[in-house]
Design an enzyme around this catalytic site. Structure first.
Site, short mmCIF file in Angstrom:
data_model
loop_
_atom_site.label_atom_id
_atom_site.label_comp_id
_atom_site.label_asym_id
_atom_site.label_seq_id
_atom_site.Cartn_x
_atom_site.Cartn_y
_atom_site.Cartn_z
N SER A 1 1.03 -1.39 0.10
CA SER A 1 -0.13 0.19 -0.16
C SER A 1 0.70 1.20 0.01
CB SER A 1 -0.96 -0.05 1.25
OG SER A 1 -0.33 0.74 2.13
N LYS A 2 0.49 2.24 -0.83
CA LYS A 2 1.19 3.55 -0.85
C LYS A 2 1.21 3.99 0.51
CE LYS A 2 -0.41 5.51 -5.35
NZ LYS A 2 -1.41 6.51 -5.76
#
Ligand code: GLU
Length: 445
Positions: free
Chosen positions: A210-211
């Protein structure tokens, strides 16, 4: 078989590791079959698009070496989209519907809905085999906000059709989009491409990449000094195997040669940065002396500029140590900032209490350093072997720690450093003797 593949990133953030992996698979597949690889910038989300993200897509694709044969900018094809939407409405495959806006304002809006025949769609996924969806519950779904404002699925299908894409290789998260897209495709009477959905990238704890929590921008890895060759080798093996037994190292052209959708895995691929570092080290070791020296010395000089007075000759001598110690270019500045290289350029300031080995004392350390200096003065071959020979029998007799610790510490001022023989060679005879003298002076204070 004529092959045309594409990567279709949206310019709404920095070019992502997952997008790079998808781009690589599409690039490899197209190259393998002598086909074309197309870059399509999906820039229809006007609020989230940025020029910076778009530039980053070009920059990182170039860095990784994914040369594309054609480039499409989705927003430039609005006229064609409108034409196609009108045609669907004219032939009653879609219809304009007046309805209350979803925002609860009570306002009436027009949307374009597809007449969904409500059948079961089955497609033969090149990775996962036959996949079926009953599309009845999708009802007559919305494909555009108006005939001049297509939604995502419509734009993807229209553009894939216009670019005559034969293979849609993309992330597994798009599987559930596929039946919708096939329904639109059929309404537009476009040929169906072959779909291949590649597994999600998971972190070592099996959570999704995830970013927010992880480094996901290719640019970050590039800035930290990973080599594109290592990135590509690592990314290719995220969810694919070459079918060559234990072999893990493949150049880009070898990846092209071996690439086959049949060996894409069905389940999640683990992104392990330690493994990426391992690949990177392997590729660093493959660099020629000159290539390694140019980059390494440049970085070392930058990192040390504010700490020591630079000595190019001494830095040259450090190259084997750098090769030995680093996994990525960024390690050089990290080690340099931690003071790991200062003592090669500037004499350390040894602390009196730390000069003797733990089991020894100052008087003994002084005696050993004095004897060491006498022996080293007489060395004619200033090599690790020559120096070792001059000291070894003495160290064996008196205790290795008691003799060699004070020497190593006198030379480096550090508890951890390379062995004293290598250090002495690097520093040269004169500097070595001068540092021993300094340590003796401190012991005598
Ligand atoms: N623009 C989509 C994305 O960034 C890709 C669409 C597709 O591959 O079909 O996820």
């Amino acid at each position: 078989m004529h092959v045309r593949t594409r990567i279709a990133p949206s310019p709404t953030g920095f070019f992502h590791i997952g997008t790079a992996r998808t781009a690589l698979f599409n690039y490899l597949f197209a190259q393998k079959h002598g086909g074309q690889f197309i870059l399509r910038i999906e820039d229809t989300d006007k609020e989230r698009n940025t020029k910076e993200s778009e530039e980053d897509i070009y920059a990182q694709m170039m860095w990784l070496g994914y040369a594309y044969d054609e480039k499409y900018i989705q927003s430039e094809h609005l006229e064609e989209h409108t034409k196609l939407l009108k045609r669907l409405v004219d032939t009653d495959r879609a219809y304009v519907s007046k309805e209350e806006a979803k925002d609860g304002s009570g306002r009436m809006v027009e949307v374009v809905r597809l007449r969904n025949p409500g059948k079961t769609i089955t497609f033969d996924d090149a990775v996962r085999g036959a996949i079926s969806f009953d599309t009845t519950e999708l009802k007559d779904f919305v494909i555009a906000r108006s005939v001049t404002d297509p939604l995502y699925h419509f734009a993807v299908v229209a553009d894939d059709g216009a670019a005559q894409i034969t293979h849609v290789i993309r992330g597994e998260e798009h599987i559930s989009n596929t039946p919708r897209q096939i329904l639109i495709q059929e309404a537009l009477e476009l040929p169906r491409p072959i779909y291949g959905h590649i597994p999600l990238i998971l972190m070592p704890d099996r959570s999704k990449m995830s970013k927010r929590k992880h480094k996901t921008a290719v640019k970050d890895y590039r800035e930290r000094g990973y080599l594109p060759e290592a990135m590509n080798n690592f990314l290719a093996l995220l969810g694919w195997s070459a079918g060559e037994g234990d072999r893990e190292l493949f150049s880009l052209s070898e990846l092209i040669e071996h690439f086959d959708l049949a060996r894409v895995h069905k389940s999640g691929a683990i992104f392990n940065e330690e493994k990426l570092k391992w690949f990177n080290r392997e590729y660093l070791l493959k660099l020629t002396q000159t290539d390694f020296a140019t980059e390494a010395l440049g970085r070392l000089k930058d990192a040390l500029a504010s700490r020591v007075s630079w000595d190019g000759e001494r830095a040259q001598a450090l190259l084997p140590i750098l090769r030995e110690r680093i996994s990525l270019w960024g390690d050089i500045s990290e080690l340099a900032n931690a003071g790991e290289f200062d003592y090669y350029f500037t004499p350390p300031q040894p602390e009196k209490a730390r000069i003797p080995d733990k089991k020894s004392d100052s008087t003994t350390a002084l005696a050993h350093l004095t004897e060491t200096a006498i022996r080293l003065k007489n060395v004619s071959q200033w090599t690790p072997e020559g120096i070792k020979e001059a000291l070894w029998s003495y160290a064996e007799k008196e205790g290795r720690g008691a003799v060699l610790w004070p020497l190593r510490y006198a030379l480096s001022g550090k508890d951890k450093s390379p062995d004293p023989f290598s250090l002495a060679v690097l520093l040269g005879q004169e500097e070595t003797l001068s540092r021993i003298q300094t340590a003796c002076d401190i012991l005598n204070e």
